[in-house]
Design a protein around this motif. Structure first.
Motif, PDB file in Angstrom:
ATOM      1  N   GLY A   1      -4.943   4.646 -14.092  1.00  0.00           N
ATOM      2  CA  GLY A   1      -3.558   4.186 -14.165  1.00  0.00           C
ATOM      3  C   GLY A   1      -2.684   4.843 -13.123  1.00  0.00           C
ATOM      4  O   GLY A   1      -1.889   4.170 -12.438  1.00  0.00           O
ATOM      5  N   CYS A   2      -2.824   6.144 -12.963  1.00  0.00           N
ATOM      6  CA  CYS A   2      -2.024   6.851 -11.955  1.00  0.00           C
ATOM      7  C   CYS A   2      -2.377   6.381 -10.550  1.00  0.00           C
ATOM      8  O   CYS A   2      -1.501   6.272  -9.677  1.00  0.00           O
ATOM      9  N   PHE A   3      -3.649   6.085 -10.321  1.00  0.00           N
ATOM     10  CA  PHE A   3      -4.037   5.562  -9.013  1.00  0.00           C
ATOM     11  C   PHE A   3      -3.426   4.182  -8.765  1.00  0.00           C
ATOM     12  O   PHE A   3      -2.970   3.887  -7.658  1.00  0.00           O
ATOM     13  N   ILE A   4      -3.426   3.341  -9.794  1.00  0.00           N
ATOM     14  CA  ILE A   4      -2.844   1.995  -9.651  1.00  0.00           C
ATOM     15  C   ILE A   4      -1.380   2.086  -9.227  1.00  0.00           C
ATOM     16  O   ILE A   4      -0.937   1.371  -8.316  1.00  0.00           O
ATOM     17  N   PHE A   5      -0.630   2.970  -9.859  1.00  0.00           N
ATOM     18  CA  PHE A   5       0.771   3.146  -9.474  1.00  0.00           C
ATOM     19  C   PHE A   5       0.890   3.731  -8.069  1.00  0.00           C
ATOM     20  O   PHE A   5       1.763   3.349  -7.293  1.00  0.00           O
ATOM     21  N   THR A   6      -0.007   4.648  -7.739  1.00  0.00           N
ATOM     22  CA  THR A   6       0.061   5.309  -6.446  1.00  0.00           C
ATOM     23  C   THR A   6      -0.279   4.363  -5.302  1.00  0.00           C
ATOM     24  O   THR A   6       0.389   4.359  -4.256  1.00  0.00           O
ATOM     25  N   VAL A   7      -1.303   3.546  -5.489  1.00  0.00           N
ATOM     26  CA  VAL A   7      -1.761   2.679  -4.409  1.00  0.00           C
ATOM     27  C   VAL A   7      -0.817   1.512  -4.143  1.00  0.00           C
ATOM     28  O   VAL A   7      -0.897   0.849  -3.120  1.00  0.00           O
ATOM     29  N   GLY A   8       0.119   1.261  -5.078  1.00  0.00           N
ATOM     30  CA  GLY A   8       1.106   0.219  -4.861  1.00  0.00           C
ATOM     31  C   GLY A   8       1.019  -0.969  -5.795  1.00  0.00           C
ATOM     32  O   GLY A   8       1.794  -1.931  -5.667  1.00  0.00           O
TER      33      GLY A   8
ATOM     34  N   VAL B   1       6.527   9.395 -13.057  1.00  0.00           N
ATOM     35  CA  VAL B   1       5.536   8.487 -13.649  1.00  0.00           C
ATOM     36  C   VAL B   1       4.198   9.190 -13.800  1.00  0.00           C
ATOM     37  O   VAL B   1       3.526   9.059 -14.836  1.00  0.00           O
ATOM     38  N   MET B   2       3.790   9.964 -12.796  1.00  0.00           N
ATOM     39  CA  MET B   2       2.515  10.675 -12.867  1.00  0.00           C
ATOM     40  C   MET B   2       2.475  11.648 -14.052  1.00  0.00           C
ATOM     41  O   MET B   2       1.420  11.883 -14.646  1.00  0.00           O
ATOM     42  N   VAL B   3       3.630  12.194 -14.406  1.00  0.00           N
ATOM     43  CA  VAL B   3       3.700  13.152 -15.512  1.00  0.00           C
ATOM     44  C   VAL B   3       3.846  12.451 -16.865  1.00  0.00           C
ATOM     45  O   VAL B   3       3.168  12.800 -17.842  1.00  0.00           O
ATOM     46  N   LEU B   4       4.731  11.449 -16.925  1.00  0.00           N
ATOM     47  CA  LEU B   4       5.076  10.832 -18.202  1.00  0.00           C
ATOM     48  C   LEU B   4       4.128   9.709 -18.625  1.00  0.00           C
ATOM     49  O   LEU B   4       3.928   9.490 -19.821  1.00  0.00           O
ATOM     50  N   TYR B   5       3.566   9.012 -17.656  1.00  0.00           N
ATOM     51  CA  TYR B   5       2.705   7.869 -17.975  1.00  0.00           C
ATOM     52  C   TYR B   5       1.522   8.244 -18.879  1.00  0.00           C
ATOM     53  O   TYR B   5       1.267   7.542 -19.875  1.00  0.00           O
TER      54      TYR B   5
ATOM     55  N   LEU C   1       0.825  -1.196   0.000  1.00  0.00           N
ATOM     56  CA  LEU C   1       0.000   0.000   0.000  1.00  0.00           C
ATOM     57  C   LEU C   1       0.869   1.258   0.000  1.00  0.00           C
ATOM     58  O   LEU C   1       1.641   1.505   0.925  1.00  0.00           O
ATOM     59  N   PHE C   2       0.771   2.034  -1.060  1.00  0.00           N
ATOM     60  CA  PHE C   2       1.539   3.274  -1.247  1.00  0.00           C
ATOM     61  C   PHE C   2       3.057   3.052  -1.169  1.00  0.00           C
ATOM     62  O   PHE C   2       3.809   3.995  -0.887  1.00  0.00           O
ATOM     63  N   SER C   3       3.495   1.838  -1.430  1.00  0.00           N
ATOM     64  CA  SER C   3       4.923   1.519  -1.314  1.00  0.00           C
ATOM     65  C   SER C   3       5.763   2.275  -2.335  1.00  0.00           C
ATOM     66  O   SER C   3       6.892   2.694  -2.041  1.00  0.00           O
ATOM     67  N   PHE C   4       5.238   2.470  -3.528  1.00  0.00           N
ATOM     68  CA  PHE C   4       5.977   3.174  -4.575  1.00  0.00           C
ATOM     69  C   PHE C   4       6.201   4.637  -4.190  1.00  0.00           C
ATOM     70  O   PHE C   4       7.300   5.180  -4.326  1.00  0.00           O
ATOM     71  N   VAL C   5       5.150   5.273  -3.692  1.00  0.00           N
ATOM     72  CA  VAL C   5       5.260   6.683  -3.289  1.00  0.00           C
ATOM     73  C   VAL C   5       6.258   6.832  -2.153  1.00  0.00           C
ATOM     74  O   VAL C   5       7.097   7.749  -2.145  1.00  0.00           O
ATOM     75  N   ARG C   6       6.184   5.924  -1.183  1.00  0.00           N
ATOM     76  CA  ARG C   6       7.048   6.023  -0.007  1.00  0.00           C
ATOM     77  C   ARG C   6       8.509   5.728  -0.335  1.00  0.00           C
ATOM     78  O   ARG C   6       9.416   6.378   0.178  1.00  0.00           O
ATOM     79  N   ALA C   7       8.739   4.736  -1.199  1.00  0.00           N
ATOM     80  CA  ALA C   7      10.112   4.312  -1.483  1.00  0.00           C
ATOM     81  C   ALA C   7      10.783   5.170  -2.549  1.00  0.00           C
ATOM     82  O   ALA C   7      11.995   5.416  -2.482  1.00  0.00           O
ATOM     83  N   HIS C   8      10.017   5.629  -3.545  1.00  0.00           N
ATOM     84  CA  HIS C   8      10.618   6.355  -4.672  1.00  0.00           C
ATOM     85  C   HIS C   8       9.746   7.554  -5.041  1.00  0.00           C
ATOM     86  O   HIS C   8       9.162   7.587  -6.137  1.00  0.00           O
TER      87      HIS C   8
END
Length: 216
Positions: free
Chosen positions: A199-206, A109-113, A95-102
């Protein structure tokens, strides 16, 4: 002549939307999926530009967004509530691991995806597919339902390259939603905007880890 045209369209569809993803998942994945997506989207874009029956304005056309926004955001709120709850319950460590780690990579990713991934996918799986293969089916509304399912199936199948059921399941559901939106609005901007939200939510939520391909 009509039969010959339909046969050629079926062969083209099988080549682009079935053979390519199966080759990527069954063979050694030497080439990253993104350049293949861009090439396929370029083919679709050229085909649309050469088709006198296609309205090029549909490749952008932000006008319908205003009247679609409330229903879109309502569905999005329901979707993120369900997905977020499932991640919390069954995959809490991610959960939110991507945001927390990187956080910096996440911001990129939020901009380029939306630009490098969402819009090319929209060209291929919605603008091109829904227009190109519309005459393979009968009269409305059966035609529209068949096209939506065909788009969702193709969108989902392309994600077998990630070699997990989560990506395939989520993209089938998303594929139905985005194809319906595109047919309702005739706007690639609107359907891509909705695609980018999820898509951005999927990356954000982990869950972004399910949408990365490892070269072998």
């Amino acid at each position: 002549m009509i039969l010959r045209t339909k046969i050629l369209l079926i062969v083209e569809f099988l080549g682009i939307f079935v053979a390519i993803p199966l080759a990527l998942v069954l063979g050694p994945q030497i080439v990253p999926p993104m350049p293949i997506l861009w090439l396929a989207a370029a083919y679709g874009l050229i085909a649309l530009y050469r088709d006198p029956n296609y309205r090029r304005s549909e490749l952008w056309n932000p006008g319908p967004l205003r009247r679609q926004l409330s229903s879109m955001l309502l569905l999005f709120a329901m979707g993120i509530a369900v997905i977020g709850a499932l991640v919390y319950e069954f995959a809490h460590p991610v959960l939110f691991s991507f945001v927390r780690a990187h956080p910096i990579v996440w911001a990129l990713v939020m901009v380029l995806y939306p630009v490098l991934s969402v819009y090319p996918q929209g060209i291929l799986f919605r603008a091109f597919l829904l227009h190109r293969y519309r005459n393979l089916f009968g009269a409305p509304p059966q035609k529209e339902k068949a096209l939506i399912l065909l788009s969702a199936f193709s969108f989902s199948l392309m994600h077998v390259v990630f070699r997990n059921w989560v990506a395939v399941a989520l993209t089938f559901a998303g594929g139905v939603l985005f194809a319906r939106r595109h047919l309702a609005t005739r706007s690639l901007f609107v359907s891509s905007f909705e695609h980018a939200l999820y898509g951005c939510f999927i990356f954000t939520v982990g869950l972004g880890q399910y949408f990365f391909a490892k070269l072998v």
